[in-house]
Structures are given as C-alpha cells and as structure tokens.
Write a protein that holds these residues in place. Structure first.
Motif, mmCIF file in Angstrom:
data_model
loop_
_atom_site.group_PDB
_atom_site.id
_atom_site.type_symbol
_atom_site.label_atom_id
_atom_site.label_comp_id
_atom_site.label_asym_id
_atom_site.label_seq_id
_atom_site.Cartn_x
_atom_site.Cartn_y
_atom_site.Cartn_z
ATOM 1 N N HIS A 28 -33.014 48.288 -36.530
ATOM 2 C CA HIS A 28 -32.832 46.815 -36.022
ATOM 3 C C HIS A 28 -32.482 47.064 -34.589
ATOM 4 C CE1 HIS A 28 -33.382 45.277 -40.114
ATOM 5 N NE2 HIS A 28 -33.638 44.433 -39.651
ATOM 6 N N LEU A 29 -31.336 47.807 -34.446
ATOM 7 C CA LEU A 29 -30.868 47.968 -33.054
ATOM 8 C C LEU A 29 -32.029 48.801 -32.078
ATOM 9 C CD1 LEU A 29 -27.313 49.030 -33.736
ATOM 10 C CD2 LEU A 29 -28.136 47.229 -32.357
ATOM 11 N N LYS A 30 -32.814 49.391 -32.472
ATOM 12 C CA LYS A 30 -33.896 50.136 -31.666
ATOM 13 C C LYS A 30 -34.688 48.935 -30.777
ATOM 14 C CE LYS A 30 -37.707 53.266 -32.140
ATOM 15 N NZ LYS A 30 -38.495 53.894 -32.945
ATOM 16 N N SER A 31 -34.658 47.828 -31.166
ATOM 17 C CA SER A 31 -35.381 46.693 -30.342
ATOM 18 C C SER A 31 -34.373 46.368 -29.020
ATOM 19 C CB SER A 31 -35.349 45.311 -31.185
ATOM 20 O OG SER A 31 -34.236 44.775 -31.186
ATOM 21 N N ALA A 32 -33.050 46.845 -29.218
ATOM 22 C CA ALA A 32 -32.398 46.616 -27.792
ATOM 23 C C ALA A 32 -32.187 48.128 -27.320
ATOM 24 C CB ALA A 32 -31.001 46.262 -28.292
ATOM 25 N N GLY A 33 -32.767 49.109 -27.708
ATOM 26 C CA GLY A 33 -32.924 50.215 -27.099
ATOM 27 C C GLY A 33 -31.547 51.080 -27.266
ATOM 28 N N LEU A 34 -30.602 50.752 -28.522
ATOM 29 C CA LEU A 34 -29.462 51.345 -28.788
ATOM 30 C C LEU A 34 -29.475 52.151 -30.027
ATOM 31 C CD1 LEU A 34 -27.506 48.144 -27.685
ATOM 32 C CD2 LEU A 34 -27.380 50.146 -26.521
ATOM 33 N N ARG A 98 -22.986 44.269 -15.724
ATOM 34 C CA ARG A 98 -23.743 43.163 -15.975
ATOM 35 C C ARG A 98 -24.898 43.384 -17.004
ATOM 36 N NH1 ARG A 98 -24.904 38.965 -11.561
ATOM 37 N NH2 ARG A 98 -22.867 38.498 -12.111
ATOM 38 N N ALA A 99 -25.569 44.499 -16.800
ATOM 39 C CA ALA A 99 -26.775 44.855 -17.416
ATOM 40 C C ALA A 99 -26.193 45.485 -18.927
ATOM 41 C CB ALA A 99 -27.442 46.067 -16.864
ATOM 42 N N GLY A 100 -25.075 46.045 -19.037
ATOM 43 C CA GLY A 100 -24.497 46.247 -20.252
ATOM 44 C C GLY A 100 -24.097 45.244 -21.028
ATOM 45 N N GLY A 101 -23.480 43.938 -20.389
ATOM 46 C CA GLY A 101 -23.350 42.768 -21.130
ATOM 47 C C GLY A 101 -24.584 42.133 -21.746
ATOM 48 N N GLU A 102 -25.634 42.224 -21.019
ATOM 49 C CA GLU A 102 -27.118 41.783 -21.605
ATOM 50 C C GLU A 102 -27.360 42.936 -22.666
ATOM 51 O OE1 GLU A 102 -29.465 41.687 -18.260
ATOM 52 O OE2 GLU A 102 -28.118 40.125 -17.135
ATOM 53 N N ARG A 103 -27.152 43.825 -22.438
ATOM 54 C CA ARG A 103 -27.809 44.902 -23.525
ATOM 55 C C ARG A 103 -26.872 44.639 -24.790
ATOM 56 N NH1 ARG A 103 -29.545 50.601 -22.168
ATOM 57 N NH2 ARG A 103 -30.546 51.205 -23.974
ATOM 58 N N MET A 104 -25.491 44.659 -24.782
ATOM 59 C CA MET A 104 -24.807 44.287 -25.630
ATOM 60 C C MET A 104 -25.297 42.982 -26.438
ATOM 61 S SD MET A 104 -20.520 43.362 -26.080
ATOM 62 C CE MET A 104 -20.970 41.932 -25.322
ATOM 63 N N ARG A 105 -25.552 41.961 -25.886
ATOM 64 C CA ARG A 105 -25.954 40.601 -26.563
ATOM 65 C C ARG A 105 -27.109 40.937 -27.217
ATOM 66 N NH1 ARG A 105 -23.277 38.896 -21.814
ATOM 67 N NH2 ARG A 105 -24.887 38.866 -20.738
ATOM 68 N N ALA A 106 -28.116 41.666 -26.546
ATOM 69 C CA ALA A 106 -29.492 41.786 -27.355
ATOM 70 C C ALA A 106 -29.148 42.614 -28.394
ATOM 71 C CB ALA A 106 -30.197 42.670 -26.344
ATOM 72 N N GLY A 107 -28.227 43.756 -28.286
ATOM 73 C CA GLY A 107 -27.789 44.664 -29.397
ATOM 74 C C GLY A 107 -27.006 43.630 -30.709
ATOM 75 N N HIS A 108 -26.318 42.793 -30.219
ATOM 76 C CA HIS A 108 -25.574 41.965 -31.186
ATOM 77 C C HIS A 108 -26.409 41.045 -31.888
ATOM 78 C CE1 HIS A 108 -22.970 38.640 -32.548
ATOM 79 N NE2 HIS A 108 -22.215 39.602 -32.913
ATOM 80 N N ALA A 109 -27.601 40.565 -31.250
ATOM 81 C CA ALA A 109 -28.458 39.721 -32.135
ATOM 82 C C ALA A 109 -29.242 40.648 -33.127
ATOM 83 C CB ALA A 109 -29.578 39.117 -30.961
ATOM 84 N N ALA A 110 -29.637 41.690 -32.752
ATOM 85 C CA ALA A 110 -30.286 42.962 -33.779
ATOM 86 C C ALA A 110 -29.256 43.255 -34.686
ATOM 87 C CB ALA A 110 -30.838 43.826 -32.905
#
Length: 137
Positions: A28-34, A98-110
């Motif tokens: 699931h996290l793959k969609s956020a690149g994490l 800022r990019a980290g916050g966005e990535r974290m939010r995308a990761g959180h959704a996944a």
C-alpha cells in the motif's frame, strides 16, 4: 523425522505472519514511494520536529547504521533535511521539509487503507490478546 512430537514453532509462525503484514503495508505504501521504515521515520520526525539523529534511531528502535542507510535516499529526494544543533555544531538534527510533510500525508492515506484491511483480517482485540500473552512470558 528427528522430532515428530513437537508442535509447530510459535516463533516461526509469528515471524511469518509479521513478514506477511509488512508486505501488505508496504504494497500500500508503494503508491507514496515509501517503505514501512521510511514512513515510520516521517511520522517520528513530524511528532518531534528537530530531533537528533540518535533520538530518531532510538524512537524507531533501529540502529544508527540502519537509520543512515534508510535516511540517505530521503535526504537526497527532499523529504528530510539535516542541520547542526545551535549549541553543539557536531550534533546533527533532522526535520521534515514541506515535501516531507506532503509525502507523509500521502503515506498516511495509504497506511490507513492497509490498516483498515489488516484490521478486518486480524481484529485488534485478537492482536491485543496475543501481545498480552507474549508480554507475560
């Protein structure tokens, strides 16, 4: 057959379950690149802005060398930045960009999707029961 009367090894079975859960979350996290470890670092840095590298490693219960290896691509990609401590210039601190916050939010959704599905497959009450029993050993 050296030990036919031995029951299946609980430890081996729990490790297999853990590996399967990790694969589920990481798919699931793959969609956020994490990876799950990277997502955990993002969460830890958001919870405690400006934490030291050693505090980040301790907070995520990983070795400093694992932290360095895991953090390196995130530093290059931009979700994290390091900086010297104001009082002790030898001490390195880390924070989300800022990019980290966005990535974290995308990761959180996944992660939430993965968590919901995992919770349906393995009810939290059952996990609590197994953890409680293991902690009593």
């Amino acid at each position: 057959d050296p030990a036919p009367d031995l029951p299946p090894c609980l430890y081996s079975r729990m490790r297999a379950a853990t590996r399967r859960l990790l694969a589920h979350y990481e798919a699931h996290l793959k969609s956020a690149g994490l990876s799950m470890v990277q997502f955990g670092l993002l969460i830890a840095a958001a919870e405690e802005p400006g934490l030291t590298m050693s505090r980040l490693a301790a907070k995520r219960e990983i070795s400093p060398s694992t932290l360095t290896r895991t953090l390196r691509p995130l530093l290059l990609e931009g979700p994290f930045e390091t900086f010297a401590d104001d009082e002790n210039k030898r001490l390195r601190r880390v924070r989300l960009t800022r990019a980290g916050g966005e990535r974290m939010r995308a990761g959180h959704a996944a992660w939430k999707k993965a968590q919901t599905l995992a919770g349906k497959a393995v009810p939290p009450a059952l996990v609590d029961r197994v953890l409680g029993a293991a902690m009593a050993l």
